[in-house]
Scaffold this motif. Structure first.
Motif, PDB file in Angstrom:
ATOM      1  N   UNK A   5       0.858  -1.182   0.000  1.00  0.00           N
ATOM      2  CA  UNK A   5       0.000   0.000   0.000  1.00  0.00           C
ATOM      3  C   UNK A   5       0.897   1.236   0.000  1.00  0.00           C
ATOM      4  N   UNK A   6       0.671   2.103  -0.977  1.00  0.00           N
ATOM      5  CA  UNK A   6       1.539   3.263  -1.178  1.00  0.00           C
ATOM      6  C   UNK A   6       0.688   4.510  -1.352  1.00  0.00           C
ATOM      7  N   UNK A   7       1.113   5.611  -0.738  1.00  0.00           N
ATOM      8  CA  UNK A   7       0.486   6.912  -0.958  1.00  0.00           C
ATOM      9  C   UNK A   7       1.567   7.923  -1.310  1.00  0.00           C
ATOM     10  N   UNK A   8       1.314   8.690  -2.383  1.00  0.00           N
ATOM     11  CA  UNK A   8       2.320   9.625  -2.874  1.00  0.00           C
ATOM     12  C   UNK A   8       1.716  11.020  -3.015  1.00  0.00           C
ATOM     13  N   UNK A   9       1.866  11.885  -1.993  1.00  0.00           N
ATOM     14  CA  UNK A   9       1.341  13.254  -2.082  1.00  0.00           C
ATOM     15  C   UNK A   9       2.084  14.067  -3.135  1.00  0.00           C
ATOM     16  N   UNK A  10       1.343  14.831  -3.924  1.00  0.00           N
ATOM     17  CA  UNK A  10       1.955  15.744  -4.884  1.00  0.00           C
ATOM     18  C   UNK A  10       2.553  15.088  -6.103  1.00  0.00           C
ATOM     19  N   UNK A  11       2.275  13.820  -6.341  1.00  0.00           N
ATOM     20  CA  UNK A  11       2.864  13.142  -7.497  1.00  0.00           C
ATOM     21  C   UNK A  11       2.327  13.696  -8.810  1.00  0.00           C
ATOM     22  N   UNK A  12       1.037  13.996  -8.861  1.00  0.00           N
ATOM     23  CA  UNK A  12       0.420  14.581 -10.055  1.00  0.00           C
ATOM     24  C   UNK A  12       0.220  16.067  -9.851  1.00  0.00           C
ATOM     25  N   UNK A  13       0.405  16.841 -10.925  1.00  0.00           N
ATOM     26  CA  UNK A  13       0.309  18.294 -10.827  1.00  0.00           C
ATOM     27  C   UNK A  13      -0.678  18.827 -11.869  1.00  0.00           C
ATOM     28  N   UNK A  14      -0.933  20.125 -11.775  1.00  0.00           N
ATOM     29  CA  UNK A  14      -1.761  20.810 -12.771  1.00  0.00           C
ATOM     30  C   UNK A  14      -0.911  21.551 -13.800  1.00  0.00           C
ATOM     31  N   UNK A  15       0.395  21.326 -13.772  1.00  0.00           N
ATOM     32  CA  UNK A  15       1.329  21.982 -14.685  1.00  0.00           C
ATOM     33  C   UNK A  15       1.509  21.118 -15.930  1.00  0.00           C
ATOM     34  N   UNK A  16       1.023  21.541 -17.095  1.00  0.00           N
ATOM     35  CA  UNK A  16       1.156  20.714 -18.300  1.00  0.00           C
ATOM     36  C   UNK A  16       2.597  20.473 -18.701  1.00  0.00           C
ATOM     37  N   UNK A  17       3.517  21.334 -18.266  1.00  0.00           N
ATOM     38  CA  UNK A  17       4.929  21.133 -18.589  1.00  0.00           C
ATOM     39  C   UNK A  17       5.568  20.066 -17.704  1.00  0.00           C
ATOM     40  N   UNK A  18       4.960  19.804 -16.550  1.00  0.00           N
ATOM     41  CA  UNK A  18       5.494  18.801 -15.628  1.00  0.00           C
ATOM     42  C   UNK A  18       4.323  18.119 -14.930  1.00  0.00           C
ATOM     43  N   UNK A  19       3.550  17.314 -15.661  1.00  0.00           N
ATOM     44  CA  UNK A  19       2.350  16.710 -15.078  1.00  0.00           C
ATOM     45  C   UNK A  19       2.642  15.724 -13.961  1.00  0.00           C
ATOM     46  N   UNK A  20       3.819  15.094 -14.018  1.00  0.00           N
ATOM     47  CA  UNK A  20       4.214  14.148 -12.971  1.00  0.00           C
ATOM     48  C   UNK A  20       5.441  14.708 -12.260  1.00  0.00           C
ATOM     49  N   UNK A  21       5.319  14.870 -10.949  1.00  0.00           N
ATOM     50  CA  UNK A  21       6.399  15.428 -10.139  1.00  0.00           C
ATOM     51  C   UNK A  21       7.172  14.283  -9.494  1.00  0.00           C
ATOM     52  N   UNK A  22       8.278  13.878 -10.118  1.00  0.00           N
ATOM     53  CA  UNK A  22       9.043  12.749  -9.605  1.00  0.00           C
ATOM     54  C   UNK A  22       9.671  13.040  -8.246  1.00  0.00           C
ATOM     55  N   UNK A  23       9.883  14.313  -7.927  1.00  0.00           N
ATOM     56  CA  UNK A  23      10.441  14.654  -6.619  1.00  0.00           C
ATOM     57  C   UNK A  23       9.502  14.240  -5.492  1.00  0.00           C
ATOM     58  N   UNK A  24       8.208  14.106  -5.799  1.00  0.00           N
ATOM     59  CA  UNK A  24       7.241  13.722  -4.774  1.00  0.00           C
ATOM     60  C   UNK A  24       7.483  12.310  -4.269  1.00  0.00           C
ATOM     61  N   UNK A  25       8.212  11.508  -5.030  1.00  0.00           N
ATOM     62  CA  UNK A  25       8.493  10.149  -4.580  1.00  0.00           C
ATOM     63  C   UNK A  25       9.300  10.133  -3.287  1.00  0.00           C
ATOM     64  N   UNK A  26      10.010  11.236  -3.021  1.00  0.00           N
ATOM     65  CA  UNK A  26      10.796  11.313  -1.778  1.00  0.00           C
ATOM     66  C   UNK A  26       9.904  11.379  -0.554  1.00  0.00           C
ATOM     67  N   UNK A  27       8.650  11.792  -0.716  1.00  0.00           N
ATOM     68  CA  UNK A  27       7.732  11.882   0.423  1.00  0.00           C
ATOM     69  C   UNK A  27       6.666  10.781   0.387  1.00  0.00           C
ATOM     70  N   UNK A  28       6.904   9.764  -0.436  1.00  0.00           N
ATOM     71  CA  UNK A  28       5.953   8.664  -0.550  1.00  0.00           C
ATOM     72  C   UNK A  28       5.929   7.823   0.721  1.00  0.00           C
ATOM     73  N   UNK A  29       4.738   7.434   1.128  1.00  0.00           N
ATOM     74  CA  UNK A  29       4.555   6.548   2.274  1.00  0.00           C
ATOM     75  C   UNK A  29       4.205   5.165   1.747  1.00  0.00           C
ATOM     76  N   UNK A  30       4.958   4.154   2.165  1.00  0.00           N
ATOM     77  CA  UNK A  30       4.747   2.811   1.635  1.00  0.00           C
ATOM     78  C   UNK A  30       4.789   1.774   2.744  1.00  0.00           C
ATOM     79  N   UNK A  31       3.906   0.791   2.614  1.00  0.00           N
ATOM     80  CA  UNK A  31       3.913  -0.375   3.493  1.00  0.00           C
ATOM     81  C   UNK A  31       3.889  -1.605   2.605  1.00  0.00           C
ATOM     82  N   UNK A  32       4.909  -2.444   2.728  1.00  0.00           N
ATOM     83  CA  UNK A  32       5.040  -3.639   1.890  1.00  0.00           C
ATOM     84  C   UNK A  32       5.207  -4.854   2.790  1.00  0.00           C
ATOM     85  N   UNK A  33       4.347  -5.830   2.606  1.00  0.00           N
ATOM     86  CA  UNK A  33       4.411  -7.074   3.372  1.00  0.00           C
ATOM     87  C   UNK A  33       4.635  -8.232   2.418  1.00  0.00           C
ATOM     88  N   UNK A  34       5.711  -8.978   2.644  1.00  0.00           N
ATOM     89  CA  UNK A  34       5.980 -10.220   1.920  1.00  0.00           C
ATOM     90  C   UNK A  34       5.914 -11.353   2.940  1.00  0.00           C
TER      91      UNK A  34
END
Length: 219
Positions: free
Chosen positions: A180-209
């Protein structure tokens, strides 16, 4: 095929020698002068190894799916995915293996220049695969992908939410994945940069194997 020359895709081999494409468009009267008339678009694509059905509504201020939305069934998905793993992949996928994609309840607002405002988009994207196999390069045995599903949920002005659930086995030993992953600010309203890869630094993730064989840990 010439339009995809830069991608590792062989359309005749992956989809079939021919395909049938149908696009139906039905426009309504524009709500006001100068606006793009809303139009319902129905897309159908059929080939030996691919089926696509999509229903959309396009207007001057939005792009939306209608009804069941967009459905894609790829019967040669594993074979296509193998090519994207490069010349020396860590695993070799079995030639059989289908995949499906479903996009529903999608709504993407458009700005005054009719550019997508992805941060305000809403909708759900689901994928699923089953009965895939993967042979690791440096580990004996075959990994069976019994099922793997992903769900990406878009909510206007909220973090992108991603969930994955999988059931696998290796040499008869089952193991599972829950992510389960949540990524705040990953998508933007800027057509020149619709995906903000810097937002991956603030991603919250929980992974269970659960039950992962130690022999696969080095993968």
């Amino acid at each position: 095929q010439p339009f995809l020359s830069k991608l590792p895709v062989d359309l005749p081999a992956d989809l079939g020698p021919t395909l049938d494409l149908t696009l139906l468009a039905k426009a309504a009267a524009a709500p006001k002068a100068g606006d793009l008339p809303p139009a319902d678009l129905d897309l159908t694509v059929k080939s030996r190894d691919l089926d696509v059905d999509g229903k959309f509504t396009v207007a001057s201020d939005s792009l939306k799916t209608r009804g069941a939305g967009l459905r894609l069934e790829g019967r040669s998905a594993a074979r296509m995915a193998q090519r994207f793993l490069g010349a020396s992949p860590a695993v070799t996928l079995g030639p059989a293996g289908a995949a499906s994609l479903l996009v529903h309840d999608l709504s993407i607002p458009l700005d005054a220049n009719r550019k997508p405002m992805l941060a305000k988009a809403s909708g759900t994207v689901e994928t699923s695969v089953a009965a895939w196999t993967a042979t690791p390069k440096d580990v004996p045995g075959v990994i069976e992908v019994r099922s793997l599903t992903t769900t990406t949920t878009l909510t206007a002005d909220q973090p992108v939410a991603f969930a994955a659930r999988g059931a696998f086995s290796h040499e008869g030993k089952p193991f599972t994945l829950a992510a389960d992953v949540k990524s705040p600010g990953l998508l933007t309203n800027d057509p020149a940069k619709p995906v903000n890869m810097d937002a991956l630094l603030s991603t919250l993730a929980k992974i269970d194997l659960a039950g992962l064989p130690t022999s696969l840990a080095k993968l």
